[in-house]
Design an enzyme around this catalytic site. Structure first.
Site, mmCIF file in Angstrom:
data_model
loop_
_atom_site.group_PDB
_atom_site.id
_atom_site.type_symbol
_atom_site.label_atom_id
_atom_site.label_comp_id
_atom_site.label_asym_id
_atom_site.label_seq_id
_atom_site.Cartn_x
_atom_site.Cartn_y
_atom_site.Cartn_z
ATOM 1 N N MET A 155 24.433 -80.310 -5.273
ATOM 2 C CA MET A 155 23.697 -80.911 -4.152
ATOM 3 C C MET A 155 23.920 -80.073 -2.889
ATOM 4 S SD MET A 155 21.673 -83.500 -3.844
ATOM 5 C CE MET A 155 21.371 -85.182 -3.274
ATOM 6 N N ILE A 158 19.340 -76.613 -1.511
ATOM 7 C CA ILE A 158 18.151 -76.728 -2.375
ATOM 8 C C ILE A 158 18.167 -78.082 -3.093
ATOM 9 C CG2 ILE A 158 16.900 -75.731 -4.340
ATOM 10 C CD1 ILE A 158 17.946 -72.956 -3.406
ATOM 11 N N ARG A 233 20.218 -70.765 -12.302
ATOM 12 C CA ARG A 233 20.394 -69.495 -13.004
ATOM 13 C C ARG A 233 20.414 -69.787 -14.501
ATOM 14 N NH1 ARG A 233 19.116 -67.413 -8.940
ATOM 15 N NH2 ARG A 233 20.138 -65.771 -7.752
ATOM 16 N N GLU A 262 16.904 -62.677 -18.628
ATOM 17 C CA GLU A 262 15.676 -62.492 -17.849
ATOM 18 C C GLU A 262 15.346 -61.012 -17.825
ATOM 19 O OE1 GLU A 262 15.547 -64.266 -13.979
ATOM 20 O OE2 GLU A 262 16.199 -66.187 -14.740
ATOM 21 N N HIS A 281 10.936 -67.017 -13.078
ATOM 22 C CA HIS A 281 11.833 -66.977 -11.908
ATOM 23 C C HIS A 281 11.038 -66.811 -10.605
ATOM 24 C CE1 HIS A 281 16.217 -65.918 -10.607
ATOM 25 N NE2 HIS A 281 15.591 -66.600 -9.667
HETATM 26 C C1 GLV Z 1 16.721 -66.700 -6.204
HETATM 27 O O1 GLV Z 1 16.917 -67.052 -7.308
HETATM 28 C C2 GLV Z 1 17.740 -66.436 -5.233
HETATM 29 O O2 GLV Z 1 18.943 -66.538 -5.544
HETATM 30 O O3 GLV Z 1 17.369 -66.092 -4.108
#
Ligand code: GLV
Length: 320
Positions: A155, A158, A233, A262, A281
């Site tokens: 939390m 974002i 991630r 990725e 992503h």
């Molecule tokens: C995106 O995933 C970032 O970490 O900016």
């Protein structure tokens, strides 16, 4: 005095990095390389600064080859691609780009959560491929949002921005976080959050304690009707366990903005599952967010080269 040499690991639009003009000698990696291209690596012995994307590994071995490095500026909020401990030991500041991508990433999280909840990829494909018969009262039924519980793991900024948006949909909120925060959402231990949530969304950084955080045991604790969202991630989730969970119905579906690895190769079996939505992503991929990320990365870089405190420094303990 000669200008400091800066390695930029991937081309960026000129307007985004205008602040560097006339101030640094810039060597730019070629398109198509996720990390340092061999041509770029050749400049490491002279480099004073690195402006890296999140795909570029800045590890101990690379630092050894860059003995004059004064700053690493990562164009991302996450810095899991950088060996921050090694940088801190060498008193190299590591810059990152928080805040400016919070809204974009939270918006994308809601977009993929709603897409999975309302089965948009499946239903859009069915319509396009001729499987739309008459209006069906039982066709493509999805999850109800109002009254459902969203469990947020991590939390931070974002996570909180996702909570704010979800609240607008009448979703109940729970979170698990190392520290309790000022919030109406219920602060739950991970196990309880997994058992009670209809949707689980990951927003924690990738570090040793969160790698594989969601594995077989955790997926089996979740509701069979649950949706897992990962916009953090890829390695926070054990991909093999997730594949089993989606195939065998331990959970209903997953919506992934990040994967492990990725890019996720097109042959990966997760793509074949109708209950797995994967986007490449793109959490921060808005015109405004990406431009501000690049601008902040330049500000961090220039401060580091000038020996000044970075405006957004991840290892600010080096200034203590
Ligand atoms: C995106 O995933 C970032 O970490 O900016």
């Amino acid at each position: 005095m000669s200008k400091p040499l800066v390695l930029l690991t991937h081309p960026l639009p000129e307007a985004w990095i205008a602040a560097l003009e006339d101030k640094v000698r810039l060597v730019v990696g070629e398109e198509g390389f996720a990390s340092f291209s061999p041509q770029l690596e050749a400049y490491l012995p002279e480099a004073a600064g690195i402006l890296s994307l999140l795909t570029a590994k800045v590890d101990k071995e690379l630092l050894v080859r860059a003995p004059h490095l004064r700053v690493v500026s990562n164009m991302a909020v996450g810095v899991d691609n950088v060996d921050v401990v090694a940088c801190t030991k060498q008193r190299i500041p590591v810059g990152h780009t928080p805040d400016v991508l919070t809204d974009a990433t939270a918006d994308l999280t809601m977009a993929i959560l709603l897409s999975a909840a309302r089965r948009l990829p499946e239903s859009a494909r069915d319509a396009k491929e001729g499987r739309w018969g008459t209006w069906s009262p039982t066709g493509w039924l999805g999850a109800d949002l109002r009254g459902a519980q969203l469990g947020i793991i991590g939390m931070g900024k974002i996570g909180q921005a996702v909570a704010e948006r979800a609240h607008g949909f009448g979703i109940r909120l729970a979170y698990t976080n190392p520290a309790k925060i000022e919030s109406d959402a219920a602060h739950l231990p991970l196990e309880e959050l997994l058992k009670t949530s209809d949707f689980v969304s990951l927003h924690c950084p990738l570090k040793e304690s969160t790698r594989g955080l969601i594995g077989e045991k955790e997926l089996k604790m979740m509701k069979k009707t649950a949706i897992l969202v990962n916009a953090a991630r890829g390695p926070v989730v054990d991909s093999d366990a997730l594949l089993c969970a989606l195939k065998e119905g331990w959970i209903a579906s997953a919506a992934l903005d990040v994967t492990d690895p990725e890019p996720l190769p097109a042959s990966n079996p997760l793509y074949d599952l109708p209950n797995c939505l994967i986007v490449p992503h793109i959490g921060s991929a808005t015109h405004g967010a990406r431009r501000r990320m690049a601008e902040i990365a330049c500000e961090n870089l220039l401060a580091g080269l000038a020996g000044e405190k970075l405006p957004h420094c991840f290892n600010s303990e080096i200034y203590a």
